[in-house]
Write a protein that holds these residues in place. Structure first.
Motif, PDB file in Angstrom:
ATOM      1  N   ALA A  86       0.838  -1.208   0.000  1.00  0.00           N
ATOM      2  CA  ALA A  86       0.000   0.000   0.000  1.00  0.00           C
ATOM      3  C   ALA A  86       0.870   1.254   0.000  1.00  0.00           C
ATOM      4  N   LYS A  87       1.937   1.264   0.817  1.00  0.00           N
ATOM      5  CA  LYS A  87       2.862   2.410   0.839  1.00  0.00           C
ATOM      6  C   LYS A  87       3.589   2.543  -0.491  1.00  0.00           C
ATOM      7  N   TYR A  88       3.963   1.414  -1.082  1.00  0.00           N
ATOM      8  CA  TYR A  88       4.643   1.416  -2.378  1.00  0.00           C
ATOM      9  C   TYR A  88       3.744   2.035  -3.451  1.00  0.00           C
ATOM     10  N   ILE A  89       2.477   1.618  -3.492  1.00  0.00           N
ATOM     11  CA  ILE A  89       1.524   2.150  -4.477  1.00  0.00           C
ATOM     12  C   ILE A  89       1.321   3.644  -4.262  1.00  0.00           C
ATOM     13  N   GLU A  90       1.167   4.059  -3.009  1.00  0.00           N
ATOM     14  CA  GLU A  90       0.964   5.482  -2.707  1.00  0.00           C
ATOM     15  C   GLU A  90       2.146   6.316  -3.184  1.00  0.00           C
ATOM     16  N   THR A  91       3.353   5.804  -2.992  1.00  0.00           N
ATOM     17  CA  THR A  91       4.553   6.521  -3.449  1.00  0.00           C
ATOM     18  C   THR A  91       4.559   6.645  -4.968  1.00  0.00           C
ATOM     19  N   LYS A  92       4.241   5.554  -5.652  1.00  0.00           N
ATOM     20  CA  LYS A  92       4.232   5.576  -7.120  1.00  0.00           C
ATOM     21  C   LYS A  92       3.159   6.515  -7.665  1.00  0.00           C
ATOM     22  N   ILE A  93       2.009   6.578  -7.001  1.00  0.00           N
ATOM     23  CA  ILE A  93       0.931   7.461  -7.448  1.00  0.00           C
ATOM     24  C   ILE A  93       1.332   8.922  -7.259  1.00  0.00           C
ATOM     25  N   THR A  94       2.001   9.250  -6.157  1.00  0.00           N
ATOM     26  CA  THR A  94       2.441  10.644  -5.961  1.00  0.00           C
ATOM     27  C   THR A  94       3.493  11.030  -6.989  1.00  0.00           C
ATOM     28  N   GLU A  95       4.191  10.037  -7.571  1.00  0.00           N
ATOM     29  CA  GLU A  95       5.157  10.299  -8.647  1.00  0.00           C
ATOM     30  C   GLU A  95       4.474  10.301 -10.024  1.00  0.00           C
ATOM     31  N   ASN A  96       3.139  10.133 -10.038  1.00  0.00           N
ATOM     32  CA  ASN A  96       2.338  10.056 -11.272  1.00  0.00           C
ATOM     33  C   ASN A  96       2.762   8.906 -12.187  1.00  0.00           C
ATOM     34  N   THR A  97       3.170   7.795 -11.600  1.00  0.00           N
ATOM     35  CA  THR A  97       3.502   6.596 -12.363  1.00  0.00           C
ATOM     36  C   THR A  97       2.214   5.961 -12.851  1.00  0.00           C
ATOM     37  N   VAL A  98       2.156   5.671 -14.150  1.00  0.00           N
ATOM     38  CA  VAL A  98       0.930   5.137 -14.730  1.00  0.00           C
ATOM     39  C   VAL A  98       0.825   3.632 -14.486  1.00  0.00           C
ATOM     40  N   LYS A  99       1.803   2.897 -14.973  1.00  0.00           N
ATOM     41  CA  LYS A  99       1.806   1.442 -14.804  1.00  0.00           C
ATOM     42  C   LYS A  99       2.725   1.107 -13.645  1.00  0.00           C
ATOM     43  N   ILE A 100       2.126   0.682 -12.557  1.00  0.00           N
ATOM     44  CA  ILE A 100       2.896   0.370 -11.358  1.00  0.00           C
ATOM     45  C   ILE A 100       3.285  -1.101 -11.411  1.00  0.00           C
ATOM     46  N   LYS A 101       4.592  -1.333 -11.508  1.00  0.00           N
ATOM     47  CA  LYS A 101       5.091  -2.702 -11.602  1.00  0.00           C
ATOM     48  C   LYS A 101       5.296  -3.283 -10.216  1.00  0.00           C
ATOM     49  N   CYS A 102       5.297  -4.597 -10.164  1.00  0.00           N
ATOM     50  CA  CYS A 102       5.578  -5.321  -8.925  1.00  0.00           C
ATOM     51  C   CYS A 102       6.936  -4.859  -8.397  1.00  0.00           C
ATOM     52  N   PRO A 103       7.056  -4.599  -7.092  1.00  0.00           N
ATOM     53  CA  PRO A 103       8.339  -4.141  -6.549  1.00  0.00           C
ATOM     54  C   PRO A 103       9.397  -5.230  -6.445  1.00  0.00           C
ATOM     55  N   GLY A 104       9.061  -6.463  -6.820  1.00  0.00           N
ATOM     56  CA  GLY A 104      10.047  -7.545  -6.813  1.00  0.00           C
ATOM     57  C   GLY A 104      11.162  -7.265  -7.803  1.00  0.00           C
ATOM     58  N   LEU A 105      12.382  -7.691  -7.471  1.00  0.00           N
ATOM     59  CA  LEU A 105      13.527  -7.447  -8.346  1.00  0.00           C
ATOM     60  C   LEU A 105      13.314  -8.072  -9.714  1.00  0.00           C
ATOM     61  N   ASP A 106      13.533  -7.295 -10.764  1.00  0.00           N
ATOM     62  CA  ASP A 106      13.426  -7.725 -12.161  1.00  0.00           C
ATOM     63  C   ASP A 106      12.048  -8.265 -12.536  1.00  0.00           C
ATOM     64  N   CYS A 107      11.031  -7.957 -11.769  1.00  0.00           N
ATOM     65  CA  CYS A 107       9.672  -8.406 -12.093  1.00  0.00           C
ATOM     66  C   CYS A 107       9.010  -7.353 -12.977  1.00  0.00           C
ATOM     67  N   GLN A 108       8.425  -7.803 -14.063  1.00  0.00           N
ATOM     68  CA  GLN A 108       7.784  -6.894 -15.016  1.00  0.00           C
ATOM     69  C   GLN A 108       6.259  -6.914 -14.923  1.00  0.00           C
ATOM     70  N   GLN A 109       5.718  -7.662 -13.972  1.00  0.00           N
ATOM     71  CA  GLN A 109       4.264  -7.733 -13.817  1.00  0.00           C
ATOM     72  C   GLN A 109       3.717  -6.380 -13.343  1.00  0.00           C
ATOM     73  N   VAL A 110       2.617  -5.957 -13.927  1.00  0.00           N
ATOM     74  CA  VAL A 110       1.984  -4.681 -13.576  1.00  0.00           C
ATOM     75  C   VAL A 110       0.861  -4.960 -12.571  1.00  0.00           C
ATOM     76  N   LEU A 111       0.808  -4.141 -11.529  1.00  0.00           N
ATOM     77  CA  LEU A 111      -0.234  -4.312 -10.518  1.00  0.00           C
ATOM     78  C   LEU A 111      -1.585  -3.870 -11.081  1.00  0.00           C
ATOM     79  N   ASP A 112      -2.606  -4.611 -10.729  1.00  0.00           N
ATOM     80  CA  ASP A 112      -3.961  -4.327 -11.177  1.00  0.00           C
ATOM     81  C   ASP A 112      -4.644  -3.410 -10.165  1.00  0.00           C
ATOM     82  N   PRO A 113      -5.115  -2.229 -10.602  1.00  0.00           N
ATOM     83  CA  PRO A 113      -5.757  -1.309  -9.651  1.00  0.00           C
ATOM     84  C   PRO A 113      -6.944  -1.914  -8.909  1.00  0.00           C
ATOM     85  N   ILE A 114      -7.703  -2.751  -9.583  1.00  0.00           N
ATOM     86  CA  ILE A 114      -8.891  -3.334  -8.945  1.00  0.00           C
ATOM     87  C   ILE A 114      -8.494  -4.271  -7.804  1.00  0.00           C
ATOM     88  N   SER A 115      -7.437  -5.064  -7.993  1.00  0.00           N
ATOM     89  CA  SER A 115      -7.026  -5.969  -6.919  1.00  0.00           C
ATOM     90  C   SER A 115      -6.369  -5.210  -5.769  1.00  0.00           C
TER      91      SER A 115
END
Length: 199
Positions: free
Chosen positions: A51-80
């Motif tokens: 939740a803190k990670y998503i909030e930080t990315k949103i304040t940076e206006n990041t559109v596609k928020i990727k999983c914070p795992g190292l080298d992971c390219q999966q994009v987080l789903d806003p609904i989930s």
């Protein structure tokens, strides 16, 4: 070799205690506080950290928020993620996604003074004559002014009189064409299509 054995031991302990190690805070967290995602990501995060990670990315206006795992390219789903973040953050995330979507298209604002709504060309076609979906006024999408029937965009910008607009509508209705030499309107009724300018 020792590191992999240590990880195996930690996984065995966590399986018996009903907890996991969050990859962000690196603390043991109970499984009921594990972030569950609908994508195919296998990383383990606690709800608070993600939740803190998503909030930080949103304040940076990041559109596609990727999983914070190292080298992971999966994009987080806003609904989930909706249940674990504050409503204001979720709304801002939706706004950022919409803005990004709209920025990919040609857009114009309705020139009607009482409307001024955003109109988006989602079809990608070269638009000229457009109808505002809100106030239903016609306007030129190319030069972003009220529709200048019977006139090109350059001529439409120079129209000053209501009679110009009425004449332009008549030209459009009767399908008159303009002489490329002098600019006068011509109506072709019958006969040869070769027309000679008299001026």
């Amino acid at each position: 070799m020792e590191d992999s054995r240590q990880e195996e031991l930690e996984e065995e302990v966590n399986a018996t205690t009903g907890s996991f190690i969050c990859e962000i805070c690196v603390e043991s967290v109970s499984k009921n506080k594990k972030f569950k995602t609908k994508n195919h990501c296998v990383h383990h995060f606690c709800v608070n950290c993600i939740a803190k990670y998503i909030e930080t990315k949103i304040t940076e206006n990041t559109v596609k928020i990727k999983c914070p795992g190292l080298d992971c390219q999966q994009v987080l789903d806003p609904i989930s993620c909706r249940e674990i973040i504050p409503q204001s953050i979720f709304s801002k995330w939706c706004d950022v996604l919409c803005d990004n979507y709209i920025l990919g298209f040609e857009r114009s604002y309705c020139p009607n003074r009482n409307c001024r709504e955003l109109v988006v060309n989602e079809c990608g076609e070269n638009l000229k004559k457009s109808k505002c979906p809100y106030c239903e006024e016609l306007f030129c999408f190319e030069c972003k002014v009220a529709w200048h029937a019977g006139y090109g965009c350059e001529e439409g910008r120079n129209m000053r009189d209501g009679n110009d607009i009425l004449f332009g509508q008549l030209v459009e209705k009767r399908a008159w064409i303009r002489c490329p030499g002098c600019g006068h309107c011509i109506e072709h009724r019958d006969g040869c299509f070769v027309i000679t300018c008299r001026f």
